[in-house]
Design a protein around this motif. Structure first.
Motif, PDB file in Angstrom:
ATOM      1  N   SER A  19       0.667  -1.263   0.209  1.00 26.65           N
ATOM      2  CA  SER A  19       0.041  -0.086   0.062  1.00 26.65           C
ATOM      3  C   SER A  19       0.890   1.414   0.127  1.00 26.65           C
ATOM      4  CB  SER A  19      -0.944   0.157   1.224  1.00 26.65           C
ATOM      5  OG  SER A  19      -1.879  -1.166   1.080  1.00 26.65           O
ATOM      6  N   ALA A  20       2.210   1.110   0.033  1.00 29.40           N
ATOM      7  CA  ALA A  20       3.101   2.203   0.062  1.00 29.40           C
ATOM      8  C   ALA A  20       3.306   2.719  -1.323  1.00 29.40           C
ATOM      9  CB  ALA A  20       4.424   1.940   0.833  1.00 29.40           C
ATOM     10  N   GLN A  21       3.676   4.238  -1.372  1.00 29.00           N
ATOM     11  CA  GLN A  21       3.981   4.703  -2.430  1.00 29.00           C
ATOM     12  C   GLN A  21       5.268   4.194  -3.150  1.00 29.00           C
ATOM     13  OE1 GLN A  21       4.713   8.830  -2.148  1.00 29.00           O
ATOM     14  NE2 GLN A  21       2.649   9.164  -1.299  1.00 29.00           N
ATOM     15  N   ASP A  22       5.984   3.707  -2.173  1.00 30.60           N
ATOM     16  CA  ASP A  22       7.364   2.946  -2.946  1.00 30.60           C
ATOM     17  C   ASP A  22       7.058   1.529  -2.174  1.00 30.60           C
ATOM     18  OD1 ASP A  22       9.641   1.598  -3.467  1.00 30.60           O
ATOM     19  OD2 ASP A  22      10.888   3.420  -3.374  1.00 30.60           O
ATOM     20  N   PRO A  23       6.547   0.393  -2.736  1.00 31.45           N
ATOM     21  CA  PRO A  23       6.454  -0.732  -1.890  1.00 31.45           C
ATOM     22  C   PRO A  23       7.765  -1.431  -1.938  1.00 31.45           C
ATOM     23  CG  PRO A  23       5.439  -0.824  -4.172  1.00 31.45           C
ATOM     24  CD  PRO A  23       5.904   0.640  -3.888  1.00 31.45           C
ATOM     25  N   VAL A  24       8.597  -1.304  -2.636  1.00 35.26           N
ATOM     26  CA  VAL A  24       9.866  -2.153  -2.460  1.00 35.26           C
ATOM     27  C   VAL A  24      10.510  -1.764  -1.194  1.00 35.26           C
ATOM     28  CG1 VAL A  24      12.178  -2.497  -3.506  1.00 35.26           C
ATOM     29  CG2 VAL A  24      10.172  -2.315  -5.031  1.00 35.26           C
ATOM     30  N   LYS A  25      10.607  -0.175  -0.843  1.00 36.52           N
ATOM     31  CA  LYS A  25      11.392  -0.038   0.315  1.00 36.52           C
ATOM     32  C   LYS A  25      10.485  -0.227   1.362  1.00 36.52           C
ATOM     33  CE  LYS A  25      14.189   3.823  -1.631  1.00 36.52           C
ATOM     34  NZ  LYS A  25      14.462   5.256  -1.561  1.00 36.52           N
ATOM     35  N   ALA A  26       9.163  -0.121   1.499  1.00 31.74           N
ATOM     36  CA  ALA A  26       8.390  -0.426   2.678  1.00 31.74           C
ATOM     37  C   ALA A  26       8.556  -1.989   2.915  1.00 31.74           C
ATOM     38  CB  ALA A  26       6.711  -0.202   2.338  1.00 31.74           C
ATOM     39  N   ALA A  27       8.753  -2.711   1.793  1.00 29.00           N
ATOM     40  CA  ALA A  27       8.961  -4.207   1.689  1.00 29.00           C
ATOM     41  C   ALA A  27      10.176  -4.632   2.625  1.00 29.00           C
ATOM     42  CB  ALA A  27       9.038  -4.985   0.354  1.00 29.00           C
ATOM     43  N   VAL A  28      11.234  -3.785   2.474  1.00 28.39           N
ATOM     44  CA  VAL A  28      12.445  -3.974   3.195  1.00 28.39           C
ATOM     45  C   VAL A  28      12.205  -3.829   4.673  1.00 28.39           C
ATOM     46  CG1 VAL A  28      14.755  -2.893   3.528  1.00 28.39           C
ATOM     47  CG2 VAL A  28      13.991  -3.104   1.250  1.00 28.39           C
ATOM     48  N   ILE A  29      11.536  -2.953   5.103  1.00 30.19           N
ATOM     49  CA  ILE A  29      11.212  -2.466   6.532  1.00 30.19           C
ATOM     50  C   ILE A  29      10.197  -3.895   7.084  1.00 30.19           C
ATOM     51  CG2 ILE A  29      10.363  -1.296   8.402  1.00 30.19           C
ATOM     52  CD1 ILE A  29      12.739  -0.049   6.718  1.00 30.19           C
ATOM     53  N   HIS A  30       9.298  -4.208   6.146  1.00 29.53           N
ATOM     54  CA  HIS A  30       8.672  -5.297   6.597  1.00 29.53           C
ATOM     55  C   HIS A  30       9.316  -6.727   6.702  1.00 29.53           C
ATOM     56  CE1 HIS A  30       5.146  -8.246   5.893  1.00 29.53           C
ATOM     57  NE2 HIS A  30       5.690  -8.536   5.055  1.00 29.53           N
ATOM     58  N   LEU A  31      10.203  -6.956   5.885  1.00 31.88           N
ATOM     59  CA  LEU A  31      11.094  -8.178   6.140  1.00 31.88           C
ATOM     60  C   LEU A  31      12.022  -8.168   7.307  1.00 31.88           C
ATOM     61  CD1 LEU A  31      12.153 -10.814   4.839  1.00 31.88           C
ATOM     62  CD2 LEU A  31      13.979  -9.528   3.284  1.00 31.88           C
ATOM     63  N   ALA A  32      12.698  -6.807   7.129  1.00 36.02           N
ATOM     64  CA  ALA A  32      13.819  -6.767   8.323  1.00 36.02           C
ATOM     65  C   ALA A  32      12.855  -6.807   9.537  1.00 36.02           C
ATOM     66  CB  ALA A  32      14.185  -5.357   8.389  1.00 36.02           C
ATOM     67  N   ASP A  33      11.692  -6.225   9.859  1.00 39.51           N
ATOM     68  CA  ASP A  33      11.126  -6.404  11.066  1.00 39.51           C
ATOM     69  C   ASP A  33      10.472  -7.915  11.320  1.00 39.51           C
ATOM     70  OD1 ASP A  33       9.636  -5.598  13.263  1.00 39.51           O
ATOM     71  OD2 ASP A  33       7.657  -5.749  12.197  1.00 39.51           O
ATOM     72  N   ILE A  34      10.224  -8.686  10.256  1.00 39.16           N
ATOM     73  CA  ILE A  34      10.172 -10.302  10.400  1.00 39.16           C
ATOM     74  C   ILE A  34      11.308 -11.127  10.764  1.00 39.16           C
ATOM     75  CG2 ILE A  34       9.510 -12.236   9.139  1.00 39.16           C
ATOM     76  CD1 ILE A  34       7.624 -10.602   7.473  1.00 39.16           C
ATOM     77  N   ILE A  35      12.433 -10.569  10.222  1.00 47.39           N
ATOM     78  CA  ILE A  35      13.685 -11.389  10.523  1.00 47.39           C
ATOM     79  C   ILE A  35      14.162 -10.990  12.015  1.00 47.39           C
ATOM     80  CG2 ILE A  35      16.271 -11.449  10.028  1.00 47.39           C
ATOM     81  CD1 ILE A  35      15.568 -11.029   7.172  1.00 47.39           C
ATOM     82  N   ALA A  36      13.945  -9.758  12.474  1.00 47.70           N
ATOM     83  CA  ALA A  36      14.385  -9.285  13.649  1.00 47.70           C
ATOM     84  C   ALA A  36      13.475 -10.101  14.793  1.00 47.70           C
ATOM     85  CB  ALA A  36      14.228  -7.823  13.986  1.00 47.70           C
ATOM     86  N   HIS A  37      12.248 -10.184  14.694  1.00 46.78           N
ATOM     87  CA  HIS A  37      11.438 -11.029  15.610  1.00 46.78           C
ATOM     88  C   HIS A  37      11.956 -12.682  15.620  1.00 46.78           C
ATOM     89  CE1 HIS A  37       8.375  -7.648  15.587  1.00 46.78           C
ATOM     90  NE2 HIS A  37       8.486  -8.006  16.635  1.00 46.78           N
ATOM     91  N   SER A  38      12.133 -12.964  14.409  1.00 49.75           N
ATOM     92  CA  SER A  38      12.516 -14.704  14.367  1.00 49.75           C
ATOM     93  C   SER A  38      13.776 -14.679  14.876  1.00 49.75           C
ATOM     94  CB  SER A  38      12.568 -14.675  12.664  1.00 49.75           C
ATOM     95  OG  SER A  38      13.685 -14.141  12.202  1.00 49.75           O
ATOM     96  N   LEU A  39      14.866 -13.741  14.723  1.00 49.38           N
ATOM     97  CA  LEU A  39      16.005 -14.035  15.422  1.00 49.38           C
ATOM     98  C   LEU A  39      15.904 -13.810  17.123  1.00 49.38           C
ATOM     99  CD1 LEU A  39      18.436 -12.039  13.029  1.00 49.38           C
ATOM    100  CD2 LEU A  39      18.432 -14.620  13.493  1.00 49.38           C
ATOM    101  N   GLY A  40      14.831 -13.236  17.315  1.00 50.43           N
ATOM    102  CA  GLY A  40      14.820 -12.911  19.045  1.00 50.43           C
ATOM    103  C   GLY A  40      15.563 -11.730  19.358  1.00 50.43           C
ATOM    104  N   GLU A  41      15.922 -10.963  18.664  1.00 47.52           N
ATOM    105  CA  GLU A  41      16.851  -9.623  18.787  1.00 47.52           C
ATOM    106  C   GLU A  41      15.909  -8.670  19.400  1.00 47.52           C
ATOM    107  OE1 GLU A  41      20.040  -9.643  19.057  1.00 47.52           O
ATOM    108  OE2 GLU A  41      20.725 -11.509  17.888  1.00 47.52           O
ATOM    109  N   GLY A  42      16.064  -8.580  20.731  1.00 46.36           N
ATOM    110  CA  GLY A  42      15.393  -7.378  21.248  1.00 46.36           C
ATOM    111  C   GLY A  42      13.839  -7.809  21.255  1.00 46.36           C
ATOM    112  N   ARG A  43      12.918  -6.753  22.029  1.00 44.25           N
ATOM    113  CA  ARG A  43      11.403  -7.100  21.947  1.00 44.25           C
ATOM    114  C   ARG A  43      10.855  -6.008  21.472  1.00 44.25           C
ATOM    115  NH1 ARG A  43      12.413  -9.900  27.600  1.00 44.25           N
ATOM    116  NH2 ARG A  43      13.168 -11.987  27.032  1.00 44.25           N
ATOM    117  N   SER A  44       9.640  -6.144  20.753  1.00 44.63           N
ATOM    118  CA  SER A  44       8.589  -5.097  20.494  1.00 44.63           C
ATOM    119  C   SER A  44       7.652  -5.163  21.164  1.00 44.63           C
ATOM    120  CB  SER A  44       8.693  -5.026  18.982  1.00 44.63           C
ATOM    121  OG  SER A  44       7.654  -6.126  18.706  1.00 44.63           O
ATOM    122  N   GLY A  45       7.097  -6.289  21.933  1.00 48.33           N
ATOM    123  CA  GLY A  45       5.927  -6.499  22.472  1.00 48.33           C
ATOM    124  C   GLY A  45       5.099  -7.605  21.788  1.00 48.33           C
TER     125      GLY A  45
END
Length: 411
Positions: A341-367
């Motif tokens: 839904s972003a104007q630049d879906p590729v860059k938004a997809a980068v953050i989307h993927l980064a967030d998923i990997i960060a959660h999967s690795l268990g690096e820190g916590r977001s809630g």
């Protein structure tokens, strides 16, 4: 094994001593596995030799990359619950899961296992708190934080076509803590410059005004929320998660030849900023949502909508609008859960993927206790191979170890 010349160093070897530069800078810690990017950094910085471990007949005796098989099985079983919203048959998800299991298994204990974030659920109020929260934010009874003056000055200076590196450095140097932190970051292996950068002016000249200002904005913005009560959320763990997302976003961008990698780092660093606003102004209700999300084994992202009528990304949109942040950066944050839904879906997809990997690795916590669902179409837009994720994750983890230390020292 004695010190090994760099030209004989191979990927996969394990360090038996820290790699320290002539200026005392730590490049890679003892026990780390040497990767291709490390070889480049060592050669760039003039490291001539390093100490590595002797090969062992018993791979499990000294090799931190060979965890106990039983531990791997236990970690995998626990992680499957967190991945319940994802398709483990998808190549990217399967690779993220595999590498995350190994990463968590290498730790002496799985201290990154999701846990209650110091939250004790308050008594259920008579009225759904979300309605009151939404009304207060809509009516602006709760003022969103003001933009720090240094960011306002930076934006003005950068927008001026006649401004110089000295002008930008002058603004940053008004905050000794910010300038010191920036210099520690740019002089790290995170950037890998061959000579030491000892002034902010030189950093602006070499790295670029937009890149340095982006780092300054991200660092300064996070400082606004340092006073969130520990009873509500562990800010150190939250900062760790956001740093992980930022480093991963930068690494993914570099791997995908996406420009403005510093903007992507800051987008990752600020991707959950709306959640911080909620934690700060509605601590009791936040504790209730966190507890409810855990008890129901639900995504906090969905619990926000159910209990408040809006999500943390909506709050981020209001905040960035008030602060007049660049649209590109704002869009990356606002749409990281629905990147198409972003104007630049590729860059938004980068953050989307980064967030998923960060959660999967268990690096820190977001809630969140569950790994966000990978959008398959967003993954396709990144044009990455699933196999490349292993290298991306290893590189990001190495840089993250350093940045977490730097940010901890700054507290």
């Amino acid at each position: 094994m004695p010190n090994l010349p760099i030209d004989q160093l191979k990927t996969g070897m394990i360090l038996s001593e820290d790699v320290i530069g002539v200026n005392g800078k730590l490049f890679l810690s003892k026990g780390k596995t040497v990767r291709n990017n490390h070889l480049t950094v060592f050669k760039t910085w003039g490291i001539r030799e390093v100490a590595v471990q002797e090969p062992s007949n018993d791979a499990n005796e000294n090799d931190v990359s060979a965890p106990n098989p039983e531990k791997i099985r236990q970690v995998a079983e626990n992680l499957k619950t967190a991945f319940a919203d994802n398709d483990l048959g998808h190549p990217a998800v399967a690779e993220i899961f595999r590498h995350s299991v190994l990463h968590r298994s290498r730790k002496p204990e799985d201290h990154r296992k999701p846990a209650r974030m110091n939250t004790t659920a308050p008594d259920t109020p008579n009225l759904n708190p979300g309605k009151g929260m939404r009304q207060k934010i809509s009516n602006r009874e709760i003022d969103l934080p003001e933009i720090p003056s240094i960011i306002f000055q930076l934006n003005d200076t950068i927008a001026d076509p006649f401004s110089s590196a000295e002008d930008i450095a002058r603004v940053i140097n008004k905050s000794p803590g910010l300038s010191a932190l920036l210099l520690r970051i740019v002089n790290s292996a995170f950037y890998g410059f061959p000579s030491r950068i000892d002034t902010v002016t030189r950093a602006v000249t070499i790295i670029g005004s937009k890149e340095v200002s982006a780092l300054a904005v991200g660092i300064t913005t996070m400082e606004i929320f340092k006073d969130i009560p520990k009873e509500v959320f562990d800010m150190q763990a939250f900062t760790h998660h956001n740093l992980a997302c930022g480093v991963l976003a930068r690494t993914i961008s570099a791997s995908g030849n996406i420009r403005n990698t510093e903007q992507m780092f800051v987008s990752g660093l600020l991707h959950d900023i709306g959640r911080l606003v909620i934690f700060k102004h509605f601590p009791k209700e936040s504790a209730w949502m966190l507890s409810s999300s855990e008890e129901q084994n639900a995504m906090l992202y969905d619990t926000e909508k159910a209990m408040m009528g809006f999500r943390h990304t909506d709050v981020a949109a209001d905040l960035f609008k008030k602060w007049n942040f660049p649209v590109a950066l704002s869009q990356n944050v606002i749409y990281h859960h629905r990147p198409l839904s972003a104007q630049d879906p590729v860059k938004a997809a980068v953050i989307h993927l980064a967030d998923i990997i960060a959660h999967s690795l268990g690096e820190g916590r977001s809630g969140e206790l569950r790994v966000p669902t990978l959008n398959a179409d967003a993954w396709e837009k990144l044009r990455l191979s699933a196999k490349s994720l292993s290298v991306i994750m290893d590189q990001a983890i190495d840089h993250l170890d350093f940045l977490v230390t730097v940010f901890s020292e700054d507290k």
